[in-house]
Design an enzyme around this catalytic site. Structure first.
Site, PDB file in Angstrom:
ATOM      1  N   GLN A  16      -5.438  43.211 -13.473  1.00 47.00           N
ATOM      2  CA  GLN A  16      -6.849  42.807 -13.437  1.00 47.00           C
ATOM      3  C   GLN A  16      -6.999  41.398 -12.867  1.00 47.00           C
ATOM      4  O   GLN A  16      -6.325  40.460 -13.307  1.00 47.00           O
ATOM      5  CB  GLN A  16      -7.446  42.890 -14.857  1.00 47.00           C
ATOM      6  CG  GLN A  16      -8.913  42.545 -14.944  1.00 47.00           C
ATOM      7  CD  GLN A  16      -9.807  43.542 -14.204  1.00 47.00           C
ATOM      8  OE1 GLN A  16      -9.592  44.746 -14.237  1.00 47.00           O
ATOM      9  NE2 GLN A  16     -10.807  43.024 -13.515  1.00 47.00           N
ATOM     10  N   ASP A  63      -5.077  49.783  -6.610  1.00 45.41           N
ATOM     11  CA  ASP A  63      -6.216  48.957  -6.182  1.00 45.41           C
ATOM     12  C   ASP A  63      -6.251  48.833  -4.657  1.00 45.41           C
ATOM     13  O   ASP A  63      -7.259  48.399  -4.096  1.00 45.41           O
ATOM     14  CB  ASP A  63      -6.114  47.551  -6.797  1.00 45.41           C
ATOM     15  CG  ASP A  63      -6.998  47.386  -8.023  1.00 45.41           C
ATOM     16  OD1 ASP A  63      -7.992  48.136  -8.142  1.00 45.41           O
ATOM     17  OD2 ASP A  63      -6.703  46.503  -8.848  1.00 45.41           O
ATOM     18  N   LYS A 120     -12.040  50.773 -17.848  1.00 40.63           N
ATOM     19  CA  LYS A 120     -11.027  51.493 -17.067  1.00 40.63           C
ATOM     20  C   LYS A 120     -10.122  52.332 -17.974  1.00 40.63           C
ATOM     21  O   LYS A 120      -9.866  53.508 -17.703  1.00 40.63           O
ATOM     22  CB  LYS A 120     -10.196  50.494 -16.249  1.00 40.63           C
ATOM     23  CG  LYS A 120     -10.978  49.888 -15.102  1.00 40.63           C
ATOM     24  CD  LYS A 120     -10.262  48.699 -14.451  1.00 40.63           C
ATOM     25  CE  LYS A 120     -11.177  48.068 -13.407  1.00 40.63           C
ATOM     26  NZ  LYS A 120     -10.620  46.852 -12.789  1.00 40.63           N
TER      27      LYS A 120
END
Ligand code: NAD
Length: 293
Positions: A97, A120, A53
């Site tokens: 994460q 997200d 990422k």
């Protein structure tokens, strides 16, 4: 007849090119999209995901801010960091994460993220907006799946779509997106009866289960679009380890109209959509601030 293979790597590459071009324009205008990436603990898979990422963010010109914290981090410490990032004008997207170490209250951490920076799309505000059909930040994996489906079938009105898996990060938002695109949507899960029959009547099948070959090739309706989200590591008889999806690709490819491979299908789109969400979040932040340069 063999299906069209939907090339997720190529689609993600094209999307990243568009993101890089837009980011370059914004940067000239004085707006550098910024993504904060928070990794807690030393889970090897998470380290690989976070590495990809941040590398891809850098490649498209997005400024990334890495926060690597020890596994001993407390919920209060992590919530404190997220609050700081919420306040930072240079940070437009915050990615924590998952999975977080067992001792951390993940829902509390995720609900602390400013919904406008929730790239997200996991915050209840964005989940709710998506289900209300309002503008929302959409979770990256289902968003990527939708783009791949549209590569082969732009108009989905009336299509019978089957989503297999009901997780909050893939199955449920996927179903919402298909509904938004006027599909007739069925969600299947571990307690669903007669999955083969549901598959056989579906024009679109999205498999997000996490079990290799859970979806047999002969369950697929001839001509259907098959999107395989699953990522499963299997070891062949000769001891070689490789990644496979949830669909028995070798057989499904002879019945489907179009199908994503694993690897090289949905996976690459997920990170590209994260970068896209970050750029959009930066643009919306500028609009909110009233600076429309
Ligand atoms: P999850 O474990 O949270 O959910 C799995 C779902 O599958 C559950 O809803 C369960 O009810 C359903 N299920 C389990 N067994 C089933 C069966 N036999 N028949 C029908 N349904 C069944 O998983 P998840 O986070 O949604 O991820 C699913 C898969 O997608 C995993 O392999 C994961 O690694 C992969 N994934 C890939 C990406 C990507 O970027 N490509 C992103 C996220 C997840």
């Amino acid at each position: 007849m063999s299906a069209t293979i939907i090339d997720g790597r190529a689609a993600a590459g094209r999307l990243r090119q568009r993101i890089a071009a837009r980011t370059a324009e914004l940067t000239k205008e004085g707006l550098i999209p910024g993504l904060a990436v928070v990794l807690v603990g030393d889970d090897p898979a998470s380290q690989i995901y976070v590495g990809s990422k941040t590398r891809q963010a850098q490649e498209v010109g997005i400024h990334h801010f890495d926060h690597r914290l020890p596994a001993t981090t407390t919920t209060a410490q992590l919530v404190g960091l997220v609050k700081q990032l919420n306040e930072s004008p240079e940070v437009h997207g915050i990615l924590v994460q998952l999975p977080l170490p067992a001792g951390i209250n993940s829902p509390q951490v995720l609900s602390t993220i400013d919904p406008a920076k929730d790239v997200d799309g996991f915050h209840a505000c964005n989940v709710g907006r998506l289900s209300l059909g309002e503008e929302a930040i959409v979770p990256c994996t289902p968003q990527g799946c939708m783009m791949l489906i549209k590569e082969v079938q732009p108009d989905l009105a009336g299509q019978r779509a089957l989503v297999i898996g009901r997780s909050n990060i893939v199955g449920k938002p996927m179903a919402q997106l298909l509904l938004r695109n006027d599909c007739t949507v069925t969600i299947a899960h571990s307690r669903t009866r007669d999955l083969p029959a549901l598959c056989q009547e579906s024009d679109i099948v999205v498999a997000a289960i996490g079990r290799p070959k859970a979806i047999a090739g002969d369950w697929i309706r001839p001509g259907a679009i098959v999107i395989d989200v699953g990522i499963n590591r299997v070891t062949d008889d000769n001891g070689t380890s490789r990644l496979v999806g949830d669909v028995d690709f070798a057989n499904a490819v002879n019945r489907a109209g179009a199908i994503t491979p694993v690897p090289g299908g949905v996976g690459p789109m997920t990170i590209a959509c994260l970068l896209m969400n970050t750029v959009h979040a930066a643009i919306r932040a500028r609009l909110r601030s009233g600076n429309t340069v």
